[in-house]
Write an enzyme that holds these catalytic residues in place. Structure first.
Site: not given
Ligand code: NAD
Ligand code: WQD
Length: 342
Positions: A125, A150, A154
């Site tokens: 991330s 969190y 990572k």
């Molecule tokens: P999500 O929660 O929608 O998907 C994760 C899935 O993993 C879920 O279906 C959950 O049931 C499953 N899971 C979690 N722990 C498990 C375990 N121990 N055993 C079996 N299944 C398990 O999340 P996402 O948004 O699809 O994110 C996927 C990956 O990408 C994660 O590693 C997250 O940290 C990373 N990531 C997400 C974002 C974002 O904003 N969505 C941004 C950066 C990184």
């Molecule tokens: C985006 C912008 C808020 C909600 C998160 C995780 C990061 C990564 C990606 C996993 C920010 C603003 C939001 C609201 C708002 N995930 N906002 N009103 O914080 O950039 O990143 O997802 O790895 O680790 O922190 O994403 O969608 O929460 O916010 O104004 O009700 O929207 O302040 O500027 P963020 P977000």
């Protein structure tokens, strides 16, 4: 057949990646206990691909169960999405995050060693960059000052992969640093399924437009940006999913061991207010909003330098912010009035 274990394959990014892997002629096998996803995702995947997905409903931290899956499926590679991802919850309950996010990767790598599986793609991330002084951030920008437990999981997982890679020269690793994934599949059969009140911007916008939430609060308009709201790099989840196919293809073409990290973003930063107004324009619906105070832990601006991923993986984004906000709205409409009230 190129069999790929997709941990977390029923989740938001994993499910979209499943579709792209199928489209690329690969054979994705989902490993997910549905702790943060729903059964209906599997129905959505079947509608899009015409095939019932194969899923093993097990906890990825359970080594014996993972062993059995690898023995039965004999995969050639793995994409590891499974993790807990709620930043705020990770502050309240850090051990849940350290246990699952670090434990599942450590278990997975052990099981891969036991079965001679060498190729792994890991979901990292942009949070590993913390409050970066470099903009856009490159893969060489400083990491390690994450803003939450969190984020630190990572940072640690990336280090674990570097260490294990150094000790096991056969291993081939790609770590993908996602920026802000948004949107949904254009079919509206799969998309993001936030549990409870969303923290993320786009699900909050779509639920507000649908009348589930009264109004969006924009967290601060006094930042040093063009309109005072924070800047992020919003990437369509389908573009992001395609990068995983590119990463697996790139890995399979490597002769030497590798452990490489890539930014996955659009390279463009947009403000919160730009996202809100683009949503209103592209969908012809109003999003009532108020300006609130800054949210703790938010960085002012974060967007990717994508030179490395485009040059090395041959991948670049094809979809726009407007495309993503249109698809997010279609998905919200398909869901109807669902969403827990505040
Ligand atoms: P999500 O929660 O929608 O998907 C994760 C899935 O993993 C879920 O279906 C959950 O049931 C499953 N899971 C979690 N722990 C498990 C375990 N121990 N055993 C079996 N299944 C398990 O999340 P996402 O948004 O699809 O994110 C996927 C990956 O990408 C994660 O590693 C997250 O940290 C990373 N990531 C997400 C974002 C974002 O904003 N969505 C941004 C950066 C990184
Ligand atoms: C985006 C912008 C808020 C909600 C998160 C995780 C990061 C990564 C990606 C996993 C920010 C603003 C939001 C609201 C708002 N995930 N906002 N009103 O914080 O950039 O990143 O997802 O790895 O680790 O922190 O994403 O969608 O929460 O916010 O104004 O009700 O929207 O302040 O500027 P963020 P977000």
């Amino acid at each position: 057949m190129n069999k790929v274990i997709v941990t977390g394959g029923a989740g938001f990014i994993g499910s979209h990646t499943y579709v792209e892997l199928m489209g690329a002629g690969m054979e994705p096998i989902i490993v997910d206990d549905l702790r943060n996803s729903e059964e209906r995702v599997l129905g959505g995947l079947e509608k899009i691909t015409g095939k019932k997905p194969v899923i093993h409903r097990i906890d990825c931290t359970d080594r014996d169960a993972m062993d059995r899956v690898f023995a039965a499926e004999k995969p050639s590679s793995v994409i590891h999405f499974a993790a807990d991802k709620a930043v705020g919850e990770s502050v309240q309950d850090p051990l849940k995050y350290y246990h699952n996010n670090i434990g599942s990767l450590a278990t997975l790598l052990r099981v891969m060693q036991g079965h001679g599986v060498k190729d792994v793609v890991f979901s990292s991330s942009c949070t590993v960059y913390g409050d970066s002084e470099d903009l856009p951030v490159t893969e060489n920008s400083a990491t390690g000052q994450a803003a939450s437990p969190y984020g630190y999981t990572k940072v640690v997982c990336e280090q674990m992969l570097r260490d294990v890679s150094a000790s096991d020269p056969g291993l081939r690793v790609v770590m993908l640093r996602y920026f802000n994934p948004i949107g949904a599949h254009p079919s509206a059969h799969i998309g993001e399924l936030p549990i409870g009140v969303p923290n993320s911007l786009v699900p909050y916008i779509t639920q507000t437009a649908a009348g589930i939430r009264e109004r969006l609060t924009v967290h601060g308009d006094d930042y040093p940006t063009r309109d005072g709201s924070c800047i992020r790099d919003y990437i369509h989840v389908v573009d992001l999913a395609k990068a995983h196919v590119a990463a697996l293809r790139w890995l399979s073409g490597r002769k030497a061991p590798v452990c490489e990290v890539f930014n996955l973003g659009t390279g463009q930063g947009n403000t919160v207010l730009e996202a809100v107004h683009t949503f209103e324009e592209v969908n012809g619906v109003k999003v009532p909003y108020v300006i609130g105070p800054r949210r703790a832990g938010d960085v002012v601006a974060m967007y990717a330098d994508t030179t490395k991923s485009s040059e090395v993986l041959g991948w670049r984004t094809e979809l726009t912010l407007a495309d993503a906000l249109r698809d997010a709205w279609h998905w919200q409409q398909a869901l109807g009035g669902e969403g827990e009230k505040e």
